[in-house]
Design a protein around this motif. Structure first.
Motif, PDB file in Angstrom:
ATOM      1  N   TYR A   5     -20.063  20.777  22.486  1.00  0.00           N
ATOM      2  CA  TYR A   5     -18.914  20.307  22.162  1.00  0.00           C
ATOM      3  C   TYR A   5     -18.819  18.713  22.916  1.00  0.00           C
ATOM      4  O   TYR A   5     -19.561  18.578  23.992  1.00  0.00           O
ATOM      5  CB  TYR A   5     -17.542  20.720  22.678  1.00  0.00           C
ATOM      6  CG  TYR A   5     -17.650  22.117  21.934  1.00  0.00           C
ATOM      7  CD1 TYR A   5     -16.859  22.177  20.925  1.00  0.00           C
ATOM      8  CD2 TYR A   5     -17.914  23.478  22.675  1.00  0.00           C
ATOM      9  CE1 TYR A   5     -16.666  23.558  20.347  1.00  0.00           C
ATOM     10  CE2 TYR A   5     -17.700  24.587  22.023  1.00  0.00           C
ATOM     11  CZ  TYR A   5     -17.036  24.666  20.675  1.00  0.00           C
ATOM     12  OH  TYR A   5     -16.910  25.906  20.003  1.00  0.00           O
ATOM     13  N   GLY A   6     -18.311  17.798  22.149  1.00  0.00           N
ATOM     14  CA  GLY A   6     -18.453  16.371  22.884  1.00  0.00           C
ATOM     15  C   GLY A   6     -16.797  15.573  22.247  1.00  0.00           C
ATOM     16  O   GLY A   6     -15.923  16.368  22.135  1.00  0.00           O
ATOM     17  N   TRP A   7     -17.067  14.234  22.024  1.00  0.00           N
ATOM     18  CA  TRP A   7     -15.856  13.434  21.633  1.00  0.00           C
ATOM     19  C   TRP A   7     -16.158  13.386  20.160  1.00  0.00           C
ATOM     20  O   TRP A   7     -15.513  12.504  19.690  1.00  0.00           O
ATOM     21  CB  TRP A   7     -16.027  12.351  22.351  1.00  0.00           C
ATOM     22  CG  TRP A   7     -15.485  12.452  23.854  1.00  0.00           C
ATOM     23  CD1 TRP A   7     -15.165  13.677  24.518  1.00  0.00           C
ATOM     24  CD2 TRP A   7     -14.984  11.198  24.798  1.00  0.00           C
ATOM     25  NE1 TRP A   7     -14.706  13.403  25.604  1.00  0.00           N
ATOM     26  CE2 TRP A   7     -14.651  12.145  25.827  1.00  0.00           C
ATOM     27  CE3 TRP A   7     -14.931  10.060  24.460  1.00  0.00           C
ATOM     28  CZ2 TRP A   7     -14.151  11.403  27.092  1.00  0.00           C
ATOM     29  CZ3 TRP A   7     -14.270   9.385  25.748  1.00  0.00           C
ATOM     30  CH2 TRP A   7     -14.262   9.840  26.903  1.00  0.00           C
ATOM     31  N   TRP A   8     -16.729  13.978  19.398  1.00  0.00           N
ATOM     32  CA  TRP A   8     -16.951  13.816  18.163  1.00  0.00           C
ATOM     33  C   TRP A   8     -17.194  15.149  17.585  1.00  0.00           C
ATOM     34  O   TRP A   8     -16.950  16.267  18.364  1.00  0.00           O
ATOM     35  CB  TRP A   8     -18.139  12.940  17.729  1.00  0.00           C
ATOM     36  CG  TRP A   8     -18.020  12.306  16.189  1.00  0.00           C
ATOM     37  CD1 TRP A   8     -19.079  12.724  15.024  1.00  0.00           C
ATOM     38  CD2 TRP A   8     -17.124  11.410  15.695  1.00  0.00           C
ATOM     39  NE1 TRP A   8     -18.486  12.134  14.174  1.00  0.00           N
ATOM     40  CE2 TRP A   8     -17.347  11.145  14.228  1.00  0.00           C
ATOM     41  CE3 TRP A   8     -15.977  10.609  16.280  1.00  0.00           C
ATOM     42  CZ2 TRP A   8     -16.650  10.533  13.694  1.00  0.00           C
ATOM     43  CZ3 TRP A   8     -15.529   9.634  15.493  1.00  0.00           C
ATOM     44  CH2 TRP A   8     -15.653   9.566  13.978  1.00  0.00           C
ATOM     45  N   PRO A  10     -18.327  18.971  16.819  1.00  0.00           N
ATOM     46  CA  PRO A  10     -19.134  19.628  17.719  1.00  0.00           C
ATOM     47  C   PRO A  10     -20.286  20.183  16.713  1.00  0.00           C
ATOM     48  O   PRO A  10     -20.319  19.732  15.682  1.00  0.00           O
ATOM     49  CB  PRO A  10     -18.029  20.958  17.783  1.00  0.00           C
ATOM     50  CG  PRO A  10     -17.056  21.023  16.922  1.00  0.00           C
ATOM     51  CD  PRO A  10     -16.940  19.382  16.683  1.00  0.00           C
TER      52      PRO A  10
ATOM     53  N   ALA D 474     -13.100  16.334  17.690  1.00  0.00           N
ATOM     54  CA  ALA D 474     -13.529  17.483  18.493  1.00  0.00           C
ATOM     55  C   ALA D 474     -13.163  18.961  18.131  1.00  0.00           C
ATOM     56  O   ALA D 474     -13.615  19.887  18.504  1.00  0.00           O
ATOM     57  CB  ALA D 474     -13.267  17.315  19.879  1.00  0.00           C
ATOM     58  N   ALA D 488     -13.816  23.657  22.819  1.00  0.00           N
ATOM     59  CA  ALA D 488     -13.593  22.366  22.181  1.00  0.00           C
ATOM     60  C   ALA D 488     -12.682  21.302  22.873  1.00  0.00           C
ATOM     61  O   ALA D 488     -12.950  20.212  23.124  1.00  0.00           O
ATOM     62  CB  ALA D 488     -12.997  22.487  20.739  1.00  0.00           C
ATOM     63  N   SER D 491     -13.873  19.499  26.385  1.00  0.00           N
ATOM     64  CA  SER D 491     -14.709  18.429  26.546  1.00  0.00           C
ATOM     65  C   SER D 491     -13.607  17.189  26.426  1.00  0.00           C
ATOM     66  O   SER D 491     -14.464  16.207  26.847  1.00  0.00           O
ATOM     67  CB  SER D 491     -15.580  18.610  25.555  1.00  0.00           C
ATOM     68  OG  SER D 491     -15.129  18.394  24.026  1.00  0.00           O
ATOM     69  N   VAL D 492     -12.564  17.329  25.770  1.00  0.00           N
ATOM     70  CA  VAL D 492     -11.799  16.139  25.673  1.00  0.00           C
ATOM     71  C   VAL D 492     -10.567  15.931  26.734  1.00  0.00           C
ATOM     72  O   VAL D 492      -9.705  15.268  26.277  1.00  0.00           O
ATOM     73  CB  VAL D 492     -11.326  15.969  24.132  1.00  0.00           C
ATOM     74  CG1 VAL D 492     -12.285  15.815  23.293  1.00  0.00           C
ATOM     75  CG2 VAL D 492     -10.699  17.138  23.723  1.00  0.00           C
TER      76      VAL D 492
END
Ligand code: HEA
Ligand code: HEA
Ligand code: CUA
Ligand code: CU
Lengths: 255, 198, 105, 580
Positions: A5-8, A10, D474, D488, D491-492
C-alpha cells in the motif's frame, strides 16, 4: 515486490485488475497533460497580460481554431476510452461469469456489520436458507436449514474470513440481510453494492497469495467503519486444509 | 413610491402571456414532474411485484366513478366561471364558481367515505404496496383539491372585489386558478384507471 | 383565445360538448373494465381512453389548442424529461439482466 | 448620475418612513432585502457546516483522541462517537448543499442581482419571493431541530439511502419534512426567477444582451424547477415508509439486529436512488452554474475586454443544463447495473464534460490580449479556473464504469466533488461577495484583508482536498469513522493529518473574512463604491445602494451588449448608455 500500500493504487492481485489500473493511470496522465497544458497557457496570460501603465486590452473580435481542435480531441479521446477500454472491461466483469465446474462458488451475505461467507461444501450445492432460522448464537447467521435440507448439512459458514485458492476463479453471489452494503476488495479491484432483495453475481481470480482487507464501501449504519472482512488467498492444499478445520470446528460430519 | 411590475394584467408583447400565466404553467410543469415521478414509481413497484392485485377487487369502483363525474363537472363549471367573466357577467361567475367549490367539497366527502371504509376493513397503507401507493397518490391528489378550494374560495368572494378595479387582471387570475384546477382534474383522469380499474 | 363575446359563446358550446365526451369516455373505461380483458389489452384501452380524455381537458378547458409558443416549449421540455426518467429507470430496475431480483437471501 | 443623487436619496428616505421595521427588514417583499436575508442565513449555515466538519476532521486525523476544548461538551469521554460522526457527516452534506451553497448562490446572489441586471424594479412575484424565503427558513429550522431529537440528527448520509434511512431514528423523518419545505421553497423561487428573467427585461435588453450571470441563473432555475419534484415524490414515499408502514423501498424478509421486519415488502431500494439522483445530479450543476456566472462577470470586468465567444458560452450553458438531467445514474454504476444502461450513462457523462470544457476554455481565451487587473474579486475568479479544472477532470475517471469500480465511494469521490464545490463554487461565491459588496452597501472593503483571505482560503482548501484524492487512490472508503484498522488507510494517515491542519488554517482565513466584513460595514458610505470596477452591466448604473423597491430612479433602457470594454471610443460603455 514493493510494499502493498502507498499513496497511489495499492498492489493488484487480480487477473482482471491490470486493465483497470492501466485505464486509471493513463487517464490521469491525460488529465495531467490537459491541466499542465492549460495551466502553462493560463500562467503565461496572467503574466503577459497583466494591467500595467501603457498596456491596453485588445478588444478586437478574434477567433482561435486551436481550442476547438483540442475540444474535439478531448471528445474523441473520451469516446475511445469509453468504447474500447471501459466497455470491454465492464462487460467482462459483468458477463464472463466462470462456469461452476472450474470455479469456486460461494455466497456472501452482508449484514450490519459483518460479511457472512457461505461455502456450499463438498456437494457443491448451497443449502436452503430462511430468515426464520437465523440464529447467530449457534453459528447460523444466515438462517441455513441444516435439519430440513440435506444439501445444507455440509455447508460451511465463515464470518469475515474469506479464504479462497489462488489461480482459480471465484464466483460470489452477493446479497444482504438488512441494508445496502458494498463489497469492496481494493487489492482485488472488486466493488459491488449488496442490495437487499437481490442477489448479484461477482467474479474474480487472484494471481497471488496473501491476506488483505474487505472494506464496506456503502454507509450502512454506525458500524460501517468496522465492517472489515479479510480475504486469505492460499494454495489449493492450504485452502482444503482450512475448509476441513472449519468443518470440524462447526462439528459437521464429512460431506 | 412603490413597485410597478409590468405585464400583470396585460400580456407581454413578445411572449404574448402575462406573468401569472407563464408562472402557473411553469408550476404545472413541475407538478407534471412530481406526479410523473409518482406514476413511474407505481410502474416500477408494479412491474417488480409478483402479487399486484387488480384495483377493482379491492377498491370501490362505483364511488370512484361518481368522483370522476363530480370532478369533470367541476372542471366544466370552472371554465364556465371564467367564460362568464369574459362575458362581463359577474353574477354568473359567482354561481359557477360557487358550484365548483361545492363540487370539490362533494369530491372530498366521497373520498372521506372511501378512506374510512378501507380503514374500517383494516386496510391501511401498510397492508400492501398497492394500498400504500393508492393512499399516497390519492392523498396527495386530495391535498391538491384542498389547495384548489382555498384559492377558488378566495376568488369567489373576497378576491372578486378586484373585478371592479382591474377586471382584466381578475379574469386572468380566474383563468390561472382554472388551469390549476383542470390539471388536478387531469391527474385524476389518469389516477382513476391506473389505480381502480387495472 | 378569441375575446369577442361571439367567440366566447362559440367556445362555450365547445366546453359542453367536451363535457359530454368526457362523461361518455368515463363510462367506456368503466364498462371495459367489466370485460376483464387480458392485462395488456386492458392497460392499452385504459391508457388510450385516459389519454384522449386528458387531451380534451388540456386542449379545450386549458386552451392548449391555441396557446403561445413559450408554453408549448416548456411543456415539451417537461415531457421529454419525464420520459427520459422513466425509460432508463425501468430498463435498469427490471430488465437489468445481471441481477436476479426478488430472491430472498 | 451624482447630480440625480440627492433627489434619489430623498426617494429612498421618503420611502423608509412609509413602512415600519417589520415590513422593511423582516417581512419585506423587496428582492434586495430578501437576498440579504438569504445571504445571512446561508453564511451562518456554511459556517455551521464547516464547524461540524472541523470536528469530524479531528477524528479522522487523530482517531480516538479527545477533541480539544469542546470535546467534553459533545461526549463524556470527549472523543467524537461513531454515532455523532455519522450524524455530522450527513448534516454537513445536507447543510452545505441545500442550506449553504444553493441559498447563497441562488437565494442571495440570484435574488439580489437578477432584477438589477435586467433593469427590473423587483421580481415578478414579490410576495411569492418573500414566501419562498420563509418556507426555506422553516426548512432550515427543522433541519437544525433534528439535532435535538432522540437518537440524534439524521445519520444516513445526505443521500439517505433506504432501507438504512427507513430504519433510522426519528430525526430522519424531520430530515424528510425539512427537505419538503426546502424543495417547495426552491420551486416557488425558480418559477419567480424564470418569469422575471423572461418577462421583466428592460426595453432593449434582448436575450443575447443578457449578462452571463443572468443566463446561468435562468438555466439553474429550470434545473431546480424540473429536477426537484421527483425528490419531493421520493421524500413523500420514504415518509410513508417511515410513518405509515408502507414498504416502497423495502423488500420483504429483512432481518435487522436479529429481528425480522414485519413490513409487507415488495419494495425496491434502487427506486429511491433513481429518484434521488435524478434530482441530485442536476443539483450539483445548480451548485456550479451560478458560480460560473459570477466568475464570468468578474473575469470579463477585470480583463477590460468583451467575453470571448459569448454566444457559444450561452449555448454551452443551456446544453449543460439539459444534459445534466440524463446522467444521474453515473452515481449508481455499482448497484448491479447492466452493460446496456451503464453504457448509456457513461456516454452522457462523457458528453456533459464537453460543455464544461468549452466554458472553461472561453474564460481562458478571454484572458488573451487582456489587461488583467488583480483586484480581490479577480483573484478568487481566476483561482476558480484551475480548481474547477481539477474537480472536473477528476470526474472523468468516475464517469467510466471500469475505473469507477475501484474509485466508487472512496475518498477520491470526496476529493472530486469538493474540488468543484469548495475551491470551485465557494471561491466564486466569495469573489462575487467582494465584487458586489460595494454596490450593495455603498462601502468599500479592506483590500489587504481581502487578499489575505483569498490566499488563506486558496492554500487551505488545496491543502485539504489535494491529499484527499491520494487517500482515495489508496482505496480508503468514505464515511469511515476510524479508518486506521485498514491497511490501505495506515499508509496515508500522514496525509489525513496534513488535511486536518489545513482545515484549521482554512478556518483561520475565514476569520479574516468576517473581520473584514464587520469593519467594512462600520465604515462610512463612499462614492468610490458607485462603480469601483468600472463595470458595464445595469446593476452598476443603479444608485448605491439601489433604491428600496423600484431599484432605479427611472427605468433604464438598454442600448448595447453586456461587455463593451474598449470596443468604443470609451474605456467602457455601460449597457444603459445611449450615445458614445
Ligand atoms: C458542483 C458540483 C459538481 C460538478 C460540477 C461535477 C461535475 C462532474 N462530476 Fe461529479 N459529483 C459531485 C459534484 C459535482 N460533480 C458530487 C457532490 C458527487 C458525490 C455525491 C455523493 O456520492 O455524495 C459527485 C460524484 C460524481 C460521480 C459518482 C462517483 C461515484 O460515486 O462513484 C461521477 C461519476 O461519473 C461524477 C462525474 C462528474 C463529471 C463527469 C463531471 C463533469 O461535469 C466535469 C466536467 C468538467 C471538466 C472535464 C473540466 C474541464 C476543464 C478543463 C479541461 C480545463 C482544464 C484546465 C485549466 C482551466 C487550468 N461525479
Ligand atoms: C456544497 C457542498 C459542500 C461544501 C462547500 C463542503 C465543504 C467542505 N467539506 Fe464537505 N461534503 C459535502 C458537501 C460539501 N462540503 C457532501 C455532500 C459530503 C458527503 C456527505 C455524506 O457522506 O453524506 C461531504 C463530505 C465531506 C467529507 C467526507 C466525510 C466522510 O466521508 O466521512 C469531508 C472530509 O474531510 C468534508 C470536508 C469538507 C471541508 C473541509 C469543507 C471546507 O471546504 C469547508 C469550507 C467552508 C468554509 C470556508 C466556509 C465558507 C463560507 C463563509 C466564510 C461565508 C462565505 C460568504 C460568502 C460566500 C458571502 N466533506
Ligand atoms: Cu456495511 Cu458499510
Ligand atoms: Cu453526478
Amino acid at each position: 515486490m514493493d510494499k502493498p500500500y502507498g499513496w497511489w493504487l495499492p498492489i493488484n492481485i487480480s487477473t482482471h485488475g491490470k486493465p483497470i489500473d492501466d485505464l486509471i493511470n493513463s487517464l490521469h496522465w491525460f488529465m495531467l497533460a490537459l491541466f499542465v497544458g492549460w495551466g502553462i497557457y493560463f500562467v503565461y496570460c496572467l503574466i503577459k497580460f497583466r494591467a500595467r501603465p501603457g498596456h491596453k486590452a485588445d478588444s478586437t473580435e478574434k477567433h482561435f481554431r486551436l481550442p476547438t481542435y483540442i475540444e474535439i480531441g478531448i471528445a474523441i479521446f473520451e469516446t475511445i476510452l469509453l468504447v474500447f477500454v471501459s466497455y470491454p472491461i465492464w462487460s467482462s466483469v459483468k458477463n464472463d461469469m466462470p462456469s461452476d465446474s472450474d470455479s469456486l462458488r460461494v455466497r456472501v451475505v452482508a449484514e450490519q456489520f459483518a460479511w457472512n461467507i457461505h461455502y456450499p461444501g463438498d456437494d457443491g450445492i448451497f443449502g436452503r436458507t430462511d430468515p426464520e432460522l437465523i440464529a447467530p448464537e449457534d453459528n447460523n447467521p444466515i438462517g441455513l436449514d441444516r435439519e430440513g435440507d440435506p444439501n445444507a448439512k455440509d455447508d460451511i459458514i465463515s464470518i469475515n474470513n474469506f479464504h479462497f485458492p489462488v489461480n482459480k476463479p471465484v464466483r460470489v453471489d452477493l446479497s444482504s440481510k438488512d441494508v445496502i452494503h458494498s463489497f469492496g476488495i481494493p487489492v482485488m479491484r472488486v466493488k459491488q453494492d449488496a442490495i437487499p432483495g437481490t442477489v448479484i453475481p461477482v467474479w474474480f481470480e487472484a494471481n497471488q497469495t496473501g491476506s488483505f482487507d474487505i472494506m464496506c464501501a456503502q454507509l450502512c449504519g454506525v458500524g460501517h467503519t468496522r465492517m472489515r472482512g479479510e480475504i486469505t488467498v492460499q494454495s489449493d492444499e492450504e485452502f482444503k486444509a482450512w475448509l476441513a478445520e472449519e468443518r470440524t470446528y462447526l462439528g459437521l460430519e464429512e460431506g | 413610491m412603490s413597485v410597478v411590475i409590468p405585464y400583470v394584467s396585460k400580456p407581454h408583447p413578445v411572449t404574448g402571456v402575462t406573468n401569472a400565466k407563464l408562472g402557473i404553467w411553469l408550476f404545472l410543469a413541475s407538478e407534471v414532474m412530481l406526479f410523473g415521478a409518482l406514476f413511474s414509481s407505481l410502474i416500477v413497484l408494479r412491474v417488480g411485484s409478483t402479487d399486484w392485485p387488480v384495483g377493482s377487487t379491492i377498491l370501490n369502483v362505483p364511488l370512484a366513478f361518481v368522483n370522476t363525474i363530480i370532478l369533470i363537472t367541476s372542471s366544466l363549471t370552472m371554465v364556465m366561471a371564467w367564460a362568464s367573466l369574459k362575458l362581463n357577467n359577474l353574477g354568473k361567475y359567482k354561481m359557477y364558481m360557487g358550484l365548483t367549490i361545492l363540487l370539490s367539497f362533494a369530491f372530498l366527502v366521497v373520498k372521506y367515505f372511501e378512506y374510512s371504509a378501507k380503514i374500517h376493513h383494516g386496510l391501511s397503507p401498510a397492508t400492501s404496496n398497492f394500498l400504500g401507493i393508492y393512499f399516497t397518490m390519492t392523498g396527495l391528489h386530495g391535498l391538491h383539491i384542498i389547495g384548489g378550494i382555498v384559492v377558488n374560495a378566495y376568488l369567489w368572494i373576497p378576491g372578486a372585489k378586484m373585478w371592479h378595479s382591474d377586471p382584466e387582471r381578475f379574469t386572468g387570475r380566474v383563468e390561472v386558478a382554472g388551469l390549476y384546477w383542470h390539471f388536478v382534474d387531469l391527474v385524476w383522469i389518469f389516477l382513476f384507471p391506473t389505480l381502480y380499474l387495472l | 383565445m378569441g375575446d369577442s363575446a361571439e367567440e366566447i359563446r362559440h367556445h362555450i358550446k365547445g366546453y359542453f360538448l367536451v363535457y359530454l365526451a368526457l362523461m361518455v369516455l368515463t363510462g367506456v373505461t368503466v364498462g371495459v373494465s367489466y370485460f376483464h380483458l387480458a392485462i395488456h389489452w386492458a392497460v392499452l384501452v385504459a391508457f388510450i381512453v385516459a389519454a384522449v380524455k386528458g387531451g380534451l381537458v388540456a386542449a379545450i378547458f386549458m386552451h392548449l389548442n391555441n396557446e403561445k409558443k413559450i408554453i408549448y416549449w416548456i411543456l415539451i421540455l417537461t415531457a421529454v424529461l419525464a420520459v427520459g426518467f422513466i425509460i432508463p429507470v425501468l430498463m435498469d430496475v427490471e430488465i437489468s439482466a445481471y441481477t436476479q431480483r426478488h430472491i430472498p437471501q | 448620475m451624482s447630480s440625480a443623487h440627492g433627489e434619489i436619496h430623498a426617494h429612498g428616505d421618503g420611502h423608509a418612513h412609509e413602512e415600519g421595521f417589520w415590513r422593511k427588514y423582516i417581512f419585506s417583499t423587496d428582492h434586495k432585502v430578501i437576498g440579504i436575508q438569504y445571504g445571512l442565513a446561508a453564511m451562518a449555515f456554511l459556517l455551521l457546516g464547516f464547524g461540524l466538519m472541523l470536528l469530524m476532521r479531528w477524528q479522522i486525523a487523530f482517531p480516538g483522541i479527545q477533541i480539544p476544548l469542546i470535546g467534553k461538551a459533545l461526549t463524556q469521554d470527549g472523543v467524537l462517537s461513531p454515532e455523532l460522526y455519522n450524524q455530522f457527516g450527513a448534516m454537513h452534506g445536507t447543510i452545505m448543499v441545500f442550506l449553504g451553497v444553493v441559498p447563497m448562490a441562488v437565494g442571495a446572489f440570484g435574488n439580489y442581482m437578477l432584477p438589477l441586471q435586467i433593469g427590473a424594479q423587483d421580481m415578478a412575484f414579490p410576495k411569492l419571493n418573500m414566501a419562498s424565503f420563509w418556507v426555506n427558513f422553516v426548512g432550515g429550522l427543522i433541519m437544525l431541530g433534528s439535532f435535538l431529537m432522540p437518537g440524534g440528527a439524521p445519520q444516513s448520509g445526505w443521500t439517505s439511502y433506504p432501507p438504512l434511512a427507513n430504519i433510522a431514528p426519528p430525526s430522519q423523518t424531520a430530515w424528510l419534512i425539512g427537505m419538503v419545505f426546502l424543495i417547495t421553497s426552491s420551486l416557488l423561487g425558480s418559477v419567480n426567477f424564470i418569469v422575471t428573467a423572461i418577462q421583466l427585461r428592460a426595453p432593449g435588453l434582448s436575450f443575447f444582451r443578457l449578462p452571463f450571470f443572468v443566463w446561468t441563473q435562468l438555466v439553474t432555475a429550470f434545473l431546480l424547477l424540473l429536477a426537484f419534484p421527483p425528490l419531493e415524490a421520493a421524500g413523500v414515499l420514504q415518509l410513508m415508509d417511515r410513518v405509515a408502514g408502507t414498504s416502497f423501498f423495502m423488500p420483504s424478509g429483512l432481518v435487522v439486529s436479529g429481528e425480522i421486519l414485519s413490513n409487507a415488502g415488495g419494495g425496491n431500494p434502487l427506486l429511491w436512488q433513481h429518484l434521488f439522483w435524478f434530482l441530485a445530479h442536476p443539483e450539483v450543476y445548480v451548485l456550479i452554474l451560478p458560480a460560473m456566472g459570477i466568475v464570468g462577470e468578474i473575469i470579463v470586468t477585470n480583463t477590460r475586454k468583451p467575453m470571448y465567444g459569448y454566444n457559444t458560452a450561452v449555448y454551452a450553458i443551456i446544453f449543460l443544463g439539459f444534459m445534466s438531467f440524463i446522467v444521474w445514474a453515473h452515481h449508481m454504476f455499482m448497484t448491479g447495473m447492466g452493460t446496456a444502461i451503464s453504457s448509456f450513462f457513461q456516454a452522457t457523462t462523457m458528453i456533459i464534460s464537453i460543455p464544461s470544457v468549452i466554458i472553461l476554455t472561453i474564460f481562458l481565451l478571454t484572458l488573451w490580449g487582456a489587461s488583467i487587473r488583480y483586484t480581490v474579486p479577480m483573484l478568487f475568479a481566476l483561482a476558480f479556473l484551475p480548481m474547477f479544472a481539477i474537480g472536473g477532470l477528476t470526474g472523468l475517471p468516475l464517469g467510466l464504469t471500469a475505473s469507477d469500480i475501484y474509485l466508487h465511494d472512496t475518498y477520491y469521490v470526496i476529493g472530486h466533488f469538493h474540488y468543484v464545490v469548495s475551491p470551485g463554487t465557494l471561491l466564486a461565491l466569495m469573489g462575487g461577495f467582494y465584487h458586489w459588496f460595494p454596490k450593495i452597501t455603498g462601502k468599500m472593503f479592506n483590500q489587504t484583508l481581502g487578499k489575505l483571505h483569498f490566499w488563506g482560503t486558496f492554500i487551505g482548501m488545496n491543502g485539504i482536498f489535494g491529499p484527499m484524492l491520494l487517500v482515495g487512490m489508496a482505496g480508503v472508503s468514505r464515511r469511515l469513522y476510524d479508518a486506521s484498522i485498514y491497511q490501505a488507510a495506515k499508509s496515508v494517515q500522514p496525509l489525513n493529518v496534513v488535511m486536518t491542519y489545513s482545515s484549521w488554517f482554512l478556518a483561520a482565513a475565514q476569520i479574516l473574512f468576517l473581520v473584514n466584513l464587520f469593519i467594512s460595514l462600520r465604515k462610512p458610505k463612499t462614492p468610490a463604491a458607485e462603480n469601483p470596477w468600472e463595470s458595464t452591466t445595469l446593476e452598476w448604473t443603479a444608485p448605491t445602494p439601489p433604491l428600496p423597491h423600484q431599484n432605479f430612479p427611472v427605468p433604464p433602457h438598454v442600448y448595447r451588449g453586456p461587455y463593451e470594454y474598449n470596443t468604443t471610443s470609451r474605456e467602457f460603455a455601460p449597457q444603459a448608455l445611449q450615445e458614445v
